[in-house]
Enzyme design. Structure first.
Site, short mmCIF file in Angstrom:
data_model
loop_
_atom_site.label_atom_id
_atom_site.label_comp_id
_atom_site.label_asym_id
_atom_site.label_seq_id
_atom_site.Cartn_x
_atom_site.Cartn_y
_atom_site.Cartn_z
N TYR A 50 16.86 30.41 2.81
CA TYR A 50 15.79 31.18 3.42
C TYR A 50 16.07 31.48 4.89
CZ TYR A 50 12.74 30.40 -0.60
OH TYR A 50 12.18 30.40 -1.86
N LYS A 86 0.82 -1.21 0.00
CA LYS A 86 0.00 0.00 0.00
C LYS A 86 0.86 1.26 0.00
CE LYS A 86 -0.47 0.43 5.01
NZ LYS A 86 -1.30 1.00 6.04
#
Length: 332
Positions: free
Chosen positions: A242, A33
């Site tokens: 940043y 999954k």
């Protein structure tokens, strides 16, 4: 570009350990999954078939359809069928959902033995069995899921006891198969006598179970590399990225690599992360790239999701399933 390699030898090594633990390859159901825990759904399905695995567990119809050619048995955990299939089984997670399954659908009933998430309650069992019969469904198995198989708090034993009692009761009137073991439960018990085991994180080599010597032998399958976008030499006290979150303490080479949080590199790894080769990150992880104190053309970002998880203060599952589908995956 960033790229992922999948180590076939490590995957087969892990399956060898799992097979020895359960004493049968036929009982192994590989959990595929969520893009095979980030490893690549079709890539891991092909390897599983090559090894001889015949069972798989997925989340949805879409996943089942992609790998249907590789397996004899597929269990869908969280979806309902459009039409019945001879190969795909569907999970009943709630007694009120039984009426949504078409007549003739192969189903497996999930029971809640203490996780309090999905599954019918123990007091609803007989009603659920009756509804399944009335709806004309084909019940093949009953299963549960352990909440604390990797914890030594006594809750695993309580759930195991609940499921054992349920099994004894049901077998008095019905001939069904039963399964409850996930990766942690399998490696916790030396003698697993269930009809099937649902193995996910152990197969991918990132199970954390320090009280199991066999689990410690598992090897990570996935490694991630990134290519260099650019390099620059920065002098002492110059900043990177940043917020100027990183400031140099001496003259260094800083390179930017094409792997960021939009690709699945958790932003929580900013500032302190180091690669397996000890190369330090420089500042904040950006959306599409990350800077490191390196001048290499290609950088090994990680080869063990458990180590990344420590920096991000999370678990290997989140690290792996965060890796985006667009990253190219290659079996080596």
């Amino acid at each position: 570009m960033a790229r992922i390699t999948l180590n076939k030898a490590n995957f087969f090594h892990n399956l060898d350990i799992i097979k020895a633990q359960i004493k049968s390859i036929k009982k192994i159901a590989l959990v595929l999954k969520d893009n095979a825990y980030g490893h690549g759904l079709c890539e891991m399905a092909k390897l599983a078939k090559e090894y001889g695995i015949t069972r798989a567990v997925v989340r949805s119809n879409a996943e089942a359809e992609q790998i249907e050619e590789f397996f004899e048995y597929i269990l869908v955990l969280a979806d309902t069928p459009k039409t019945p299939s001879e190969k795909i089984r569907y999970t009943i997670n709630d007694i009120h959902k039984i009426k949504e399954f078409p007549k003739g659908t192969l189903v497996e009933l999930k029971v809640d033995t203490g996780m309090s998430r999905n599954g019918v309650g123990l007091t609803q069992l007989q009603e659920a069995l009756s509804c399944i019969q009335t709806q004309g469904l084909v019940l093949e198995s009953i299963f549960t899921h352990h909440a604390c198989a990797d914890e030594l708090d006594g809750k695993y034993e309580l759930q195991k006891e609940q499921f054992s009692k349920l099994k004894e009761t049901v077998l008095q009137t019905l001939k069904l198969s039963f399964h409850s073991c996930n990766s942690a439960a399998l490696f916790r018990d030396e003698n697993c006598d269930e009809d099937m085991v649902r193995v996910g994180i152990a197969a991918y080599g990132c199970l954390e179970l320090p009280f199991s010597s066999n689990a410690e032998k598992l090897k990570p399958v996935l490694s991630l590399y990134a290519d260099k976008n650019s390099s620059r030499v920065l002098k002492c006290r110059e900043s990177v990225g940043y917020g100027a979150a990183f400031s140099t303490k001496e003259t260094v080479c800083v390179s930017n690599y094409d792997f960021g949080y939009a690709d699945g590199f958790l932003r929580a790894c900013s500032k302190e992360y180091k690669t397996p080769e000890g190369i330090s990150i420089a500042g904040r992880i950006s959306m599409d790239n990350s800077s490191f104190l390196s001048d290499r053309d290609e950088l090994l970002i990680f080869n063990d999701a458990r180590e990344v998880a420590k920096f991000a203060k999370t678990i290997s599952y989140e690290v792996l399933t965060s890796l985006k589908h667009h990253i190219k995956r290659r079996i080596v």
